[in-house]
Design an enzyme around this catalytic site. Structure first.
Site, PDB file in Angstrom:
ATOM      1  N   LYS A  29     -29.378 -18.930   3.603  1.00 21.63           N
ATOM      2  CA  LYS A  29     -30.637 -18.280   3.227  1.00 21.63           C
ATOM      3  C   LYS A  29     -31.683 -18.443   4.331  1.00 21.63           C
ATOM      4  O   LYS A  29     -32.347 -17.488   4.734  1.00 21.63           O
ATOM      5  CB  LYS A  29     -31.146 -18.877   1.920  1.00 21.63           C
ATOM      6  N   ARG A  97     -37.118 -23.457  -2.259  1.00 21.06           N
ATOM      7  CA  ARG A  97     -35.797 -22.960  -2.659  1.00 21.06           C
ATOM      8  C   ARG A  97     -34.691 -23.633  -1.869  1.00 21.06           C
ATOM      9  O   ARG A  97     -34.878 -24.037  -0.724  1.00 21.06           O
ATOM     10  CB  ARG A  97     -35.717 -21.440  -2.460  1.00 21.06           C
ATOM     11  N   GLY A 106     -27.422 -19.544  -7.949  1.00 19.64           N
ATOM     12  CA  GLY A 106     -27.845 -20.179  -9.192  1.00 19.64           C
ATOM     13  C   GLY A 106     -27.383 -21.607  -9.382  1.00 19.64           C
ATOM     14  O   GLY A 106     -27.696 -22.229 -10.387  1.00 19.64           O
ATOM     15  N   MET A 108     -28.047 -24.319  -7.449  1.00 20.11           N
ATOM     16  CA  MET A 108     -29.046 -25.343  -7.132  1.00 20.11           C
ATOM     17  C   MET A 108     -30.420 -24.865  -7.599  1.00 20.11           C
ATOM     18  O   MET A 108     -30.549 -23.809  -8.203  1.00 20.11           O
ATOM     19  CB  MET A 108     -29.011 -25.664  -5.640  1.00 20.11           C
ATOM     20  N   ARG A 341     -28.330 -11.764   2.089  1.00 13.86           N
ATOM     21  CA  ARG A 341     -27.115 -12.541   2.275  1.00 13.86           C
ATOM     22  C   ARG A 341     -25.935 -11.599   2.101  1.00 13.86           C
ATOM     23  O   ARG A 341     -26.080 -10.498   1.547  1.00 13.86           O
ATOM     24  CB  ARG A 341     -27.030 -13.677   1.251  1.00 13.86           C
ATOM     25  N   HIS A 456     -26.884 -13.645 -13.983  1.00 17.64           N
ATOM     26  CA  HIS A 456     -25.986 -14.751 -13.640  1.00 17.64           C
ATOM     27  C   HIS A 456     -24.564 -14.483 -14.119  1.00 17.64           C
ATOM     28  O   HIS A 456     -23.590 -14.657 -13.373  1.00 17.64           O
ATOM     29  CB  HIS A 456     -26.524 -16.055 -14.257  1.00 17.64           C
ATOM     30  N   SER A 766      16.055 -22.851   4.150  1.00 19.23           N
ATOM     31  CA  SER A 766      14.906 -22.425   3.342  1.00 19.23           C
ATOM     32  C   SER A 766      14.232 -23.687   2.812  1.00 19.23           C
ATOM     33  O   SER A 766      14.875 -24.508   2.162  1.00 19.23           O
ATOM     34  CB  SER A 766      15.356 -21.543   2.172  1.00 19.23           C
ATOM     35  N   CYS A 834      10.635 -21.149   0.253  1.00 21.06           N
ATOM     36  CA  CYS A 834      10.776 -20.512  -1.062  1.00 21.06           C
ATOM     37  C   CYS A 834      10.080 -21.289  -2.171  1.00 21.06           C
ATOM     38  O   CYS A 834      10.192 -20.942  -3.338  1.00 21.06           O
ATOM     39  CB  CYS A 834      12.238 -20.304  -1.415  1.00 21.06           C
ATOM     40  N   TYR A 854      10.160 -16.056   7.408  1.00 18.69           N
ATOM     41  CA  TYR A 854       9.647 -15.430   6.186  1.00 18.69           C
ATOM     42  C   TYR A 854       9.077 -16.463   5.233  1.00 18.69           C
ATOM     43  O   TYR A 854       9.347 -17.662   5.342  1.00 18.69           O
ATOM     44  CB  TYR A 854      10.748 -14.625   5.478  1.00 18.69           C
TER      45      TYR A 854
END
Length: 879
Positions: A29, A97, A106, A108, A341, A456, A766, A834, A854
């Site tokens: 911010k 702020r 929201g 803090m 932001r 919110h 694998s 896997c 893979y």
């Protein structure tokens, strides 16, 4: 950053001293306010206390050395810049702020209108000629300060406000007269003195110091800590604190406040999306106290302001090359921007914005791919309501977050979180607050009676990918009775309801949901990913149905087909149990013949679906007792049968119990399973190998290319693989399908450490990282997850569950050894993974760096893996 004798020399930066590159020091911010100031945009003047000051505040258990003095001198400089002063006839009022380096909406705390007291109220009233505005600002300040700084319950103040509104029949806060506001202020102060044993502070500097401390402390409040945990934000970042000159949107009908996204955060459309309120302060828009107006209506209400606003929005998006989330205030016709932001958005929106910004030459393809969180693609696989159902919506609110959900209603976050363990829940509230974050996370859907598309509930739900309907005004909720009334119908706690976050509709019943179909933007992102990535992406699938879904989502083969899962089908389990109970090899083979036919059909179905793509089939892995009834249950049944005198049934159950006792192991995960079964009972893997080979042969006769790979599990000794391979090869030779590759899973530390020797007998490796993680840590997953793993995470003993994301320093080190040693023996040895980690982005990055061929994951994780593999390659190329 400047250091001197171990101390941070400078803690405070004015907006003109910073830039957007300094978000780690100034917070997101603060750095963006600095950037906008330097772009010449209308930003109220102010300064930022750095995140380092916050960290030192916690380290030193109070203001670090020099901060208070620097704060006083910065305040004096701000007074000079604004031409206003604290506690004077021309009073300076400020907002305090929070601002962490990443957006935590929201989570803090904020304090507005700081600097008001008896003296400045009088001065402000004379200056503005608007007593009502001044008293309303003071009333808001007292309420916010009391909650944030003095830790007094917000609801107690709301009760006083509500009581006065009812007394004078005021519908909105803005309808209250100066007399009513003065009465409310007096009641507020009485409450404060009663609760704290002290009067409300009058000195603005005291107000400021206490507020800065409170904002620092809010970094560690429960909701912020929960949010960080859910979003993997480090605890040691801290927050900046922004001290900024107040501008007022509640000075009258030529003033306003609002929030806006430069594109639609739900679907990504390039169109301003937001809301505003005339004669209001910022928190009014997001708190859901009044229903706001759509941003497009600002053009009619304030045409000159709207024109300037549109120019600012376009300038910011072009500058940041990203969709922006703005907060603005209009004070008596003059436009101010308070914040920008990067806007939170749904996955659908993120994908569309990334593609359209690339097409518009704002960003590259690589940047477009890096903009998307791979895990957010789950949102694109949102369920929706089956349109074939005849449904009547009982109410309609705002379509705040897409997707559909059904679940039981609960009216508070704690109960919703608890009840979610038993089944899907819907959280129903007037409006949500940051304190509800845990219940929101546990819920399948969120319904609120107040608030808009930037409330919110809406913002948080979109970020979580949770369906949300906001501002459903027909919904009248009674928290005390745990019921809600909607258009003459009553909803009790525990009743089923359904939500459509795409339309805003609410249904008083459980509905049928269907899977979504990805759009052209989704397809484009995956096409770009496929061009860039080197890692192939396979799937874990045990049925043709799973294989079909995985192919639809782009799977390039099957990395794990678990043959034992096929044995649990109701018509097969009795045959499997008879095979296990057999007293001789001949009897066992008789039952295996029946299973062979079934397995052959299974393999034919899966191999046909994959149409020439590799299919790695793991031979039987779990211990045999898993196919038999539970020991405790059998003991109970035998005991009952002995009492009843049913001899034939008793004999049958006793035989079964004896076999279960024979197979019983203290630690079955490390016992008689995997290749050990095939070594002692070779007829089992002979049957499976024959079914695979014959399925392959049958498909080839039909002109269908089939490419199975046979994987032998739990090998820890090279000779185990030698023995098992001989058994399999003898069957393949007999059926003349000798081209089928034979490999093994690397899932034991010893296998990784002796990979060079094992690779001499394997066509591929694998990594079975689920078991490799268990055996490396000495963890039994089923036990540790229920007993102590969460505590380890809370105490920071582990940063993340090693079953969610690969432990690269331990398990990963073993994998590095296995890759290096295996390819030393066979340079072209095919390597894959896997375990469930094959669908985790962080683990995929690691696999890419190891040079695996893979990854394999569940079908719905395939798109995530495709994008993650591309991102891994982009990041690798940037090194």
């Amino acid at each position: 950053m400047i250091y001197f004798s171990g101390d941070f020399l400078k803690y405070i930066y004015f907006f003109e001293e910073g830039s957007k590159e300094q978000k780690n020091l100034l917070g997101g911010k603060g750095s963006n306010l600095a950037e906008m100031t330097n772009l010449g945009l209308p930003v109220p003047k102010g300064f930022i206390i750095s995140t380092q000051a916050c960290l030192n505040f916690f380290k030193e258990k109070g203001f670090p050395k020099g901060l208070e003095e620097e704060l006083n001198s910065s305040l004096k400089k701000l007074e000079e810049k604004t031409g206003k002063k604290f506690n004077s006839e021309n009073p300076l009022l400020v907002s305090v702020r929070s601002g962490a380096r990443v957006s935590m909406p929201g989570m803090m705390d904020t304090v507005l209108n700081l600097g008001l007291n008896k003296k400045t109220i009088k001065a402000m009233t004379e200056k503005t000629k608007n007593k009502r505005f001044v008293l309303d600002s003071y009333r808001r300040f007292i309420q916010m300060f009391s909650n944030v700084v003095l830790n007094l319950e917000h609801d107690k103040f709301e009760e006083i406000l509500k009581k006065e509104k009812e007394s004078v029949k005021a519908e909105f806060d803005s309808d209250l007269t100066p007399e009513s506001l003065q009465k409310i202020i007096e009641e507020y102060k009485k409450l404060i003195e009663k609760e704290t044993k002290k009067p409300f502070p009058e000195n603005p500097k005291e107000q400021l110091l206490l507020s800065v401390k409170a904002v620092f402390n809010s970094w560690n409040n429960k909701r912020a800590a929960t949010y960080r945990k859910l979003n993997k934000i480090p605890d040691d970042w801290g927050t900046g604190v922004i001290i900024q000159e107040m501008v007022f949107g509640n000075l009258g009908n030529n003033s306003a406040t609002g929030v806006c996204f430069t594109r639609n955060p739900s679907d990504g459309e390039k169109k301003l999306y937001g809301e505003f309120l005339i004669n209001a302060q910022g928190e009014d828009v997001v708190a859901g106290i009044r229903t706001p107006k759509k941003i497009a209506e600002l053009e009619k209400a304030m045409p000159v302001v709207f024109k300037e606003f549109v120019v600012v929005c376009e300038k910011l998006e072009q500058h940041y090359k990203e969709m922006q989330d703005l907060e603005f205030t209009v004070e008596e016709g003059k436009f101010f921007i308070l914040q920008t932001r990067t806007g939170k958005r749904t996955a659908q929106s993120a994908v569309r914005i990334a593609v359209e910004m690339q097409k518009g030459n704002l960003i590259s393809k690589e940047t477009a791919l890096l903009r998307i969180n791979p895990l957010d693609l789950n949102q694109l696989l949102h369920k929706r309501i089956d349109p074939s159902q005849k449904l009547n919506a009982v109410a309609k609110g705002l379509n705040a977050s897409p997707g559909a959900a059904s679940g039981k209603v609960f009216f508070d976050a704690d109960t919703a979180e608890k009840q979610s363990e038993a089944g899907p829940v819907i959280l129903v509230r007037h409006e949500t607050s940051p304190d509800d974050i845990h219940g929101m996370h546990a819920s399948k859907g969120i319904l609120t009676s107040r608030g808009g598309s930037t409330s919110h509930a809406a913002v948080v739900a979109r970020g979580m990918g949770t369906p949300c309907v906001a501002g459903c005004e027909e919904l009248k909720i009674n928290y005390k009775e745990k019921i809600a009334e909607v258009n003459g119908k009553t909803i009790k706690e525990g009743d089923f309801i359904s939500l459509d976050g795409g339309t805003g509709e609410v249904f008083l019943e459980e509905v049928k949901l269907i899977e979504p179909e990805p759009d052209k933007f989704f397809s484009q992102i995956l096409e770009w990913s496929d061009v860039i990535r080197k890692l192939k992406v396979r799937t874990n699938a045990d049925t043709p149905k799973d294989a079909v879904k995985a192919r639809e989502l782009g799977a390039e083969g099957i990395g794990l087909c678990r043959t034992e899962h096929m044995f649990f089908a109701p018509e097969r389990l009795p045959i499997v149990q008879k095979m296990i109970l057999s007293d001789s090899t001949e009897e066992r083979k008789k039952h295996l013949e029946k299973l062979e036919e079934m397995q052959r059909e299974d393999f034919e179905g899966i191999l046909e679906v994959m149409k020439g793509l590799p299919v790695t089939i793991r031979l039987i892995d779990p211990p045999l007792h898993e196919f038999l009834p539970l020991r405790e249950k059998l003991i109970e049944e035998v005991s009952e049968l002995k009492s009843s005198g049913k001899e034939s049934e008793l004999k049958e159950k006793q035989v079964l119990l004896n076999k279960v006792n024979e197979l019983h192991e203290s630690n079955p995960m490390l016992g008689f399973r995997g290749c050990r079964l095939g070594i002692l009972y070779p007829e089992i893997i002979e049957m499976q190998s024959k079914a695979i080979a014959e399925a392959t042969k049958n498909l080839k006769k039909k002109g269908i290319d089939a490419k199975p790979e046979i994987m032998i599990p739990l090998v820890g000794i090279a000779q185990e693989l030698v023995f098992s391979r001989k058994t399999v090869e003898s069957v393949l030779k007999e059926i003349k399908e000798t081209e089928i590759p034979i490999g093994t899973m690397i899932e034991l530390p010893r296998a990784a450490l002796t990979a060079e020797e094992i690779a001499g007998y394997a066509d591929f490796f694998s990594f079975g990282t689920n078991d490799l993680t268990q055996t490396t840590f000495g963890f039994s997953r089923d036990d540790v997850e229920g007993k102590f793993l969460n505590k380890y995470l809370e105490k920071k003993i582990l940063p993340i569950s090693p079953f969610v994301s690969l432990d690269t320093s331990g398990v990963g080190r073993l994998m590095q050894i296995a890759v290096s040693e295996g390819r030393k023996a066979k340079p072209k040895l095919k390597l894959g993974i896997c375990g469930e980690h094959g669908g985790d982005p962080e683990s995929i990055y690691f696999c890419n760096s190891l040079g695996l061929d893979y990854v394999s994951c569940s079908p719905f994780r395939v798109p995530i893996a495709r994008l993650s593999a591309a991102q891994a390659e982009i990041k690798e190329n940037k090194k």
